[in-house]
Design an enzyme around this catalytic site. Structure first.
Site, PDB file in Angstrom:
ATOM      1  N   THR A 183       0.841  -1.197   0.000  1.00 35.19           N
ATOM      2  CA  THR A 183       0.000   0.000   0.000  1.00 35.19           C
ATOM      3  C   THR A 183       0.874   1.244   0.000  1.00 35.19           C
ATOM      4  O   THR A 183       1.833   1.334   0.769  1.00 35.19           O
ATOM      5  CB  THR A 183      -0.940   0.026   1.219  1.00 35.19           C
ATOM      6  N   PHE A 185       1.121   5.112   0.895  1.00 39.54           N
ATOM      7  CA  PHE A 185       0.533   6.139   1.742  1.00 39.54           C
ATOM      8  C   PHE A 185       1.170   7.490   1.412  1.00 39.54           C
ATOM      9  O   PHE A 185       2.336   7.549   1.003  1.00 39.54           O
ATOM     10  CB  PHE A 185       0.810   5.854   3.222  1.00 39.54           C
TER      11      PHE A 185
END
Length: 293
Positions: A183, A185
């Protein structure tokens, strides 16, 4: 908003806010990127932004996209009006754990609880064990519920941090189907940063093109002619109109560099609005990925 989840000095400058419950992957990312800061769980992304705007936290950790699931819903709509600036980026490897109460075994399990994306990312193991999947709002919440029940037939898919916080045992780790599951961010603050143009830099912005034929082609032409690499480009509808699209983009380079400046000038000429969301140093993860290709 709830209590902070790490001990340390008090004060907003020592806090980094995230959306979710303690033990969420965003919490894990906060600790990995800023291990000296305490984490502040918030109920919604709007609460995260507000915590930083109002001086209740120093930074915000916001998930923007996942290598398996794609972009995080609603984030692109929220970023432009957050009142904050992107000051850094962080890539977090998602390492799912099968968490269960003390005494549970793989054979004792009948159901598994987690966020819908986490469940979809672990289909192979769920099918292999013959488990019934139960959807929860988030991974950490699923872990908290499993811990509260203490039923050895029920498990949760969540982070190792969630297991530590809620006292669960990891029966199996690395259970995600795709080993590249990562992921991205963005870290946001009240004030923008100005990174050294000599190091790899990312510039993030949103724009809306004019309603004329080939407007997008013309708007992006400046990046091609000036040799500026666009690493991310996504469109999404705004104001409920299917004919009005806003674009989010990431490019390599600093706006002060000549080529990027010329490309942005051409973009502005063919656009109704261009808004810089942040100029920040590129994560070393990008160079590692480029080197692996």
């Amino acid at each position: 908003m709830t209590k902070t989840t790490k001990q340390g000095a008090t004060g907003a400058d020592d806090l980094i806010a995230f959306q979710g419950l303690p033990g969420a992957y965003s919490d894990l990312s906060c600790r990995a990127a800023h291990p000296t800061l305490r984490t502040l769980p918030c109920a919604s992304f709007e609460d995260v932004f507000a915590a930083v705007r109002e001086g209740k936290a120093r930074l915000a950790m916001i998930p923007i996209e996942n290598s398996v699931a794609g972009r995080v819903a609603d984030i692109h709509h929220l970023l432009p009006d957050s009142g904050l600036h992107i000051v850094a980026e962080h890539f977090q490897r998602v390492n799912h754990h099968l968490l269960a109460p003390q005494g549970a075994t793989l054979k004792s399990l009948k159901t598994v609880h987690s966020h819908v994306q986490a469940l979809s990312q672990c289909r192979k193991l769920i099918r292999e064990l013959g488990l019934k999947a139960v959807v929860h709002a988030d991974t950490a919440g699923a872990a908290a519920d499993i811990a509260a029940k203490g039923d050895i037939t029920e498990a949760a898919i969540a982070s190792s941090l969630a297991g530590e916080i809620y006292g669960l045992v990891s029966l199996k780790e690395g259970i995600e189907d795709a080993q590249h599951n990562t992921t991205r961010f963005v870290i946001m603050g009240r004030e923008p940063v100005d990174p050294d143009p000599k190091v790899p830099v990312v510039t993030s912005f949103v724009f809306r093109v004019r309603s004329v034929p080939a407007a997008l082609y013309k708007a992006l032409g400046g990046f091609a002619t000036n040799g500026v690499n666009i690493t991310k480009l996504e469109s999404y509808m705004i104001d409920g109109h299917f004919t009005v699209a806003q674009f989010y983009a990431d490019i390599d380079g600093h706006p002060d560099s000549r080529m990027v400046r010329l490309a942005l000038e051409e973009l502005s000429f063919f656009s109704r609005e261009v808004k810089i969301l942040g100029v920040y140093a590129a994560s070393p993860f990008r160079q590692q990925q480029n080197g692996a290709q």
